[in-house]
Scaffold this motif. Structure first.
Motif, PDB file in Angstrom:
ATOM      1  N   LYS A  45      22.589  29.177  40.022  1.00 58.81           N
ATOM      2  CA  LYS A  45      22.282  29.086  38.586  1.00 58.81           C
ATOM      3  C   LYS A  45      22.891  30.259  37.823  1.00 58.81           C
ATOM      4  N   LEU A  46      22.778  31.480  38.395  1.00 60.35           N
ATOM      5  CA  LEU A  46      23.324  32.654  37.716  1.00 60.35           C
ATOM      6  C   LEU A  46      24.840  32.521  37.546  1.00 60.35           C
ATOM      7  N   SER A  47      25.533  32.049  38.597  1.00 62.64           N
ATOM      8  CA  SER A  47      26.986  31.909  38.494  1.00 62.64           C
ATOM      9  C   SER A  47      27.359  30.847  37.458  1.00 62.64           C
ATOM     10  N   GLN A  48      26.574  29.772  37.365  1.00 63.48           N
ATOM     11  CA  GLN A  48      26.863  28.739  36.364  1.00 63.48           C
ATOM     12  C   GLN A  48      26.638  29.277  34.950  1.00 63.48           C
ATOM     13  N   ASP A  49      25.550  30.014  34.763  1.00 59.56           N
ATOM     14  CA  ASP A  49      25.263  30.590  33.444  1.00 59.56           C
ATOM     15  C   ASP A  49      26.363  31.564  33.026  1.00 59.56           C
ATOM     16  N   ARG A  50      26.878  32.359  33.977  1.00 58.32           N
ATOM     17  CA  ARG A  50      27.929  33.316  33.636  1.00 58.32           C
ATOM     18  C   ARG A  50      29.243  32.610  33.304  1.00 58.32           C
ATOM     19  N   ALA A  51      29.549  31.532  34.046  1.00 63.05           N
ATOM     20  CA  ALA A  51      30.747  30.746  33.719  1.00 63.05           C
ATOM     21  C   ALA A  51      30.605  30.134  32.329  1.00 63.05           C
ATOM     22  N   ASN A  52      29.400  29.659  31.996  1.00 64.83           N
ATOM     23  CA  ASN A  52      29.153  29.091  30.661  1.00 64.83           C
ATOM     24  C   ASN A  52      29.355  30.146  29.576  1.00 64.83           C
ATOM     25  N   VAL A  61      23.015  38.525  47.575  1.00 63.60           N
ATOM     26  CA  VAL A  61      21.683  39.060  47.296  1.00 63.60           C
ATOM     27  C   VAL A  61      20.911  38.044  46.454  1.00 63.60           C
ATOM     28  N   GLY A  62      19.715  37.644  46.901  1.00 64.92           N
ATOM     29  CA  GLY A  62      18.939  36.627  46.203  1.00 64.92           C
ATOM     30  C   GLY A  62      19.065  35.275  46.870  1.00 64.92           C
ATOM     31  N   SER A  63      18.260  34.318  46.402  1.00 62.34           N
ATOM     32  CA  SER A  63      18.256  32.980  46.994  1.00 62.34           C
ATOM     33  C   SER A  63      19.516  32.210  46.597  1.00 62.34           C
ATOM     34  N   ASP A  64      19.854  31.179  47.385  1.00 64.03           N
ATOM     35  CA  ASP A  64      21.019  30.340  47.074  1.00 64.03           C
ATOM     36  C   ASP A  64      20.864  29.688  45.715  1.00 64.03           C
ATOM     37  N   GLU A  65      19.659  29.176  45.440  1.00 67.46           N
ATOM     38  CA  GLU A  65      19.408  28.468  44.182  1.00 67.46           C
ATOM     39  C   GLU A  65      19.578  29.411  42.986  1.00 67.46           C
ATOM     40  N   TYR A  66      19.020  30.638  43.101  1.00 67.91           N
ATOM     41  CA  TYR A  66      19.129  31.596  42.004  1.00 67.91           C
ATOM     42  C   TYR A  66      20.593  31.981  41.768  1.00 67.91           C
ATOM     43  N   ASN A  67      21.333  32.256  42.844  1.00 70.91           N
ATOM     44  CA  ASN A  67      22.728  32.663  42.693  1.00 70.91           C
ATOM     45  C   ASN A  67      23.583  31.543  42.114  1.00 70.91           C
TER      46      ASN A  67
END
Length: 370
Positions: free
Chosen positions: A315-322, A307-313
């Motif tokens: 970035k979101l996954s990187q932020d959550r890993a951080n 759900v959502g654009s590839d770019e948004y997902n």
């Protein structure tokens, strides 16, 4: 000098207020043991030297002043700041009064490096500036704009106080005579930045449990495998291994081949990298496992649904890993042992066409690297 006395009192009062604010903030921070996961505001105190525009008639182009402000992060790089300041510009030749300026403005600040370490930054903003000159009929309040470049150190000790230096180019529309032109000043500052609020303190209390055991007959000892890795506790060299990871015959995570485990219970706020309160318990078990194997290196892998654009997902996954990496570092794990990487929606483990499949794809995994 009447004006000089007034300005001196103003700076003295400002210094007293700022000293009290700094002392309260430092005292609050010294009681803390772990960093907050959420962003906190801060205050800054910046004495400065002012190189005034040569077109300011009758001045020596030499001034001094003080800026006081409050800032609040919008993200790991962006923050907004409000500031108020007062300047004194020496006249030349000396007369019965000096040249005063008072102002307030709003800036946007961008840090070039994320995290808690030292970082250069840039800022841009605007505000209102009042020029107090002689004769009083020439006094005026005008709009000013400024841009700046600065550097901020990492946190110094438990107080998390930081040193901050910056240079600003300031332009205002004040004119006292015909064809005098707008003013272009340069401000050089060196001061401190102080975080506000308390950090979360987690204290663990160990209680000694005394058990009385009466042996009436010889029986085989019960086989106990606390971490369910197939190696009994009495032979397990790594008794806290995460359940689900492949292990060797010592009960430690196998490093001869890559293995991974989903960190069930590590969840986030909706469309955010903010960890939920329930995620803390799972991540403390991960920290215990890493402390039990000090040579183990791992990747924290973030994944999303489609759900959502590839770019948004991504970035979101990187932020959550951080966020997970930062929590484990706060628990005392060396940052060099952890890699945080977001894969977005690129590695699904279930069909994104159903709610259950999307829920399974939104996950954080612990991957053994060495």
């Amino acid at each position: 000098m009447l004006y000089g006395t007034r300005t001196q009192k103003t700076f003295t009062l400002a210094a007293v207020v700022l000293t009290a604010t700094a002392s309260s903030a430092v005292s609050a921070q010294s009681e803390s043991q772990q960093p907050l996961q959420e962003a906190r505001g801060y205050v800054f105190v910046l004495p400065h030297y002012l190189s005034a525009d040569a077109n300011r008639r009758g001045t020596s182009e030499d001034g001094r002043g003080m800026a006081v402000g409050y800032g609040h992060p919008l993200s790991e790089r962006w923050s907004w700041e409000v500031q108020t300041f007062a300047d004194l510009i020496t006249v030349q030749p000396a007369t019965s009064t000096d040249y005063y300026r008072y102002g307030a403005g709003v800036d946007m600040k961008y840090r070039f490096r994320r995290g808690d370490g030292a970082s250069p930054f840039v800022l841009v903003g605007a505000g209102l500036l009042h020029n107090d000159v002689a004769p009083p009929t020439a006094d005026a309040t005008d709009v000013f704009a400024n841009v700046g470049l600065g550097f901020m150190t990492g946190a110094l000790g438990k107080s998390e106080l930081r040193l901050r230096t910056e240079v600003r180019y300031m332009r205002d529309r004040f004119e006292t005579g015909f064809l005098e032109g707008e003013k272009n000043d340069r401000r050089f500052s060196l001061g401190v930045q102080i975080p506000l609020g308390r950090r979360e303190v987690v204290r663990e209390v160990e209680r000694e449990v005394v058990r009385e055991r009466v042996v009436t007959q010889t029986v085989p000892a019960e086989i106990v495998d606390t971490d369910h890795d197939g190696v009994p506790d009495q032979n397990d060299r790594c008794p806290g291994t995460l359940e689900g990871l492949a292990t060797d015959n010592r009960g430690c995570a196998a490093t001869s081949r890559q293995s991974s485990v989903r960190l069930d219970g590590v969840t986030f706020e909706f469309n955010s990298a903010q960890l939920t309160a329930s995620a803390s318990e799972t991540l403390r078990r991960v920290a215990d496992a890493l402390r039990g194997e000090p040579n183990l290196r791992a990747e924290i892998a973030g994944h999303t649904d489609s759900v959502g654009s590839d770019e948004y997902n991504l970035k979101l996954s990187q932020d959550r890993a951080n966020s997970v990496q930062q929590f484990l570092v706060a628990q005392g794990i060396d940052r060099g042992r952890l890699q945080a990487r977001g894969y977005g929606e690129g590695r699904p483990v279930a069909d994104n066409g159903s709610a259950d499949g999307r829920d399974r794809n939104r996950r954080v995994e612990f991957v053994v690297l060495n």
